[in-house]
Design an enzyme around this catalytic site. Sequence first.
Site, PDB file in Angstrom:
ATOM      1  N   GLU A 228       1.247  -0.865  -5.119  1.00  0.00           N
ATOM      2  CA  GLU A 228       0.218   0.149  -5.354  1.00  0.00           C
ATOM      3  C   GLU A 228       0.971   1.471  -5.447  1.00  0.00           C
ATOM      4  O   GLU A 228       1.342   2.064  -4.442  1.00  0.00           O
ATOM      5  CB  GLU A 228      -0.797   0.209  -4.220  1.00  0.00           C
TER       6      GLU A 228
ATOM      7  N   ASP B 234       0.830  -1.203   0.000  1.00  0.00           N
ATOM      8  CA  ASP B 234       0.000   0.000   0.000  1.00  0.00           C
ATOM      9  C   ASP B 234       0.867   1.257   0.000  1.00  0.00           C
ATOM     10  O   ASP B 234       1.857   1.342   0.738  1.00  0.00           O
ATOM     11  CB  ASP B 234      -0.863  -0.031   1.273  1.00  0.00           C
TER      12      ASP B 234
HETATM   13  C1  GLC Z   1      -3.755   3.630  -0.449  1.00  0.00           C
HETATM   14  C2  GLC Z   1      -5.133   3.025  -0.341  1.00  0.00           C
HETATM   15  C3  GLC Z   1      -6.092   4.068   0.140  1.00  0.00           C
HETATM   16  C4  GLC Z   1      -5.647   4.546   1.482  1.00  0.00           C
HETATM   17  C5  GLC Z   1      -4.186   4.994   1.461  1.00  0.00           C
HETATM   18  C6  GLC Z   1      -3.646   5.121   2.848  1.00  0.00           C
HETATM   19  O1  GLC Z   1      -3.679   4.605  -1.393  1.00  0.00           O
HETATM   20  O2  GLC Z   1      -5.510   2.497  -1.579  1.00  0.00           O
HETATM   21  O3  GLC Z   1      -7.399   3.581   0.212  1.00  0.00           O
HETATM   22  O4  GLC Z   1      -6.458   5.627   1.876  1.00  0.00           O
HETATM   23  O5  GLC Z   1      -3.355   4.087   0.803  1.00  0.00           O
HETATM   24  O6  GLC Z   1      -3.414   3.854   3.411  1.00  0.00           O
END
Ligand code: GLC
Length: 664
Positions: free
Chosen positions: A341, A299
Amino acid sequence: MPTVPALRSTPAQRARSTAALAALLPALRPRATEALGRLDGEAFLARLEVGFLDLHEALVVLYAPRTDPDRLLAALVERCLAAATDRREELRLLDRRREVDPGWFQRARHCGYVAYVDRFAGTLAGVRERLDYLAELGTTYLHLMPLLKPRPGPNDGGYAVADYREVDPRLGTTADLRALATDLHGRGMSLCVDLVLNHTAREHPWAEAARAGDGRYRDYYLVFDDRSVPDAFERTLPEVFPDTAPGSFTWDDELAGWVWTTFNPWQWDLDWANPEVFAEMLQVVLDLSAQGVDVFRVDAAPFVWKRMGTDCQDQPEAHLVLQALRALVRVAAPGVLLKAEAIVPPEVLVKYLGDHDHYRPECDLAYNNQLMVQLWSSLAARDGRLITAAMSRLRPPPPQTGWVTYVRGHDDIGWAVSDADAAAVGWDGHAHRRFLIDFYSGRFPGSFARGALFQEDPASGDARISGTTASLCGLDRALELADPALVDAALRRIVLLHSVVHSYGGIPLLWTGDELAQRNDLFWATDPASDGDNRWMHRPRTDWAAAERRGDPATVEGRVFAALAGLSRARAAQLALRAGGESTPLGVDDPGVFAYRRRHQRSEPLLALVNFADGTRTVGADVLDRAGLTDPVVAHASDPHDAVPLVDGRLVLPGLGFLWLVSG
Ligand code: GLC
């Protein structure tokens, strides 16, 4: 200008790494043999050796300023050895298979499904009851949204973890997680969970210890006594949630300091420059791998390293952190993957897949955010030219890796359309982004979409968009007007977008509810957990009554479910769709159509044609030659075809229709 380390390995660094390995091995070899047996022990060491130079270099750059990197590495390897020793036989067997077949996750048969445990099936035990449903859809990869124990109260959908070692008690236990992983593996499916490594909840024991005055744990976070450093950083830091969580630092009375909080005030950024943080997070990954997790969604990967004078995203060290983490996890559990991500500009995205000065194994998978954004842009504009330009610029993933492709996820859609790409097709980037915001919020005259603005900046007019795929594709309005033609168009749009993510290469991810064309959850705001965050409108609870209708082709659910299951079946047989190949956009002579050739290494190509326009369009048949097809046949299509639809030397595509062609 900030100083950025050069990440080019020098002969001197390589010599140093080689010496470090030579120093480590003599003591490690007998211990690995004793713990794992001769065969597995040697395999453990071989994995360490294979990745050693990159791993060692990464740790030197990251941590030499604070600690002896060789000792750190030795300690980390100990953790890996302990994890490898404890690894259950069932998982070792999977590791073996995956070492023999390192491209296991790249196969075209893979299709993902992404859901919240509670919203999809109540509990982890409930998910185990729903595996037949997923199998029917063609799912082989299940990503369950954050499921570790979150902080009480608002927790950003679980992205504020209070305990990495415990499953959220509402969802079950670690034993349930293990049992689910075992069931999935038994069906040839894999399990993905989130690794929230940029921050912990303010209620995590490390943060609690910091708040109680323990200096060791205060150093796990980025805490400043006064505003001087935060102010200096904020000069170049963008805000992620300007509306609901402005600024990137939060004053905490107990800390008596300003703590770095990129996201919400109760999500405290970890200080990855602290080697203890690295070691702790490695342990988290090893422990979850022991439960049977196959893939970690890393993440917010670009945020982990901060540098004054920059936007503190995508710093070279963030890549080193991922490389080092991956190398070590692979030593312990070679079947485990990382998925990045990284919502970053398309030109830097492939770095998360290891595309650097040389291939440095980093993440195995990465979200193709650009494809997602361009799909929505094309649908609104009814035009395939911008997506053709933008996707032509995206570098292919290294062959060992792959994209995950998706139409929708749990987050908002940010309009990452670059000015350069827009200019390439004669459009103004700013005006087009404004159009997309207006279109998907439903303000644009004649828009079919029913989305909502997310984090609107009234000053600049900038905003992201929330809303389910079905609602953004026009299903709400169509059903309200009870107009079969509009319903048909909305469903065709849903399937059209999915046809691209199923044929662009990589693992397509289906966001929960899309298979049933679920519309926006109108009651999202009444759930206190949503905390005013309208992304909850597109995070629906599975409508199992609607799911019951999935076998009935006369229903909306039946049509969409069958079409999406059909896409996963159709792609499974196509070697060209294996992850790690190349997708090459081919310009065609109708502006409404997006055409691309997909190939895996030297496989026979697959040509996909996608018509974003409402009416029938035709393209010159020369695209067949340009794609390298001989005696083309239809592999799959939106509409039934007896033969390739060729009329007067032109390929005919129905409105909102697609065609997959291969050589006969
Ligand atoms: C990522 C997740 C998102 C979250 C952020 C903080 O971007 O996809 O939903 O708010 O991280 O963890």
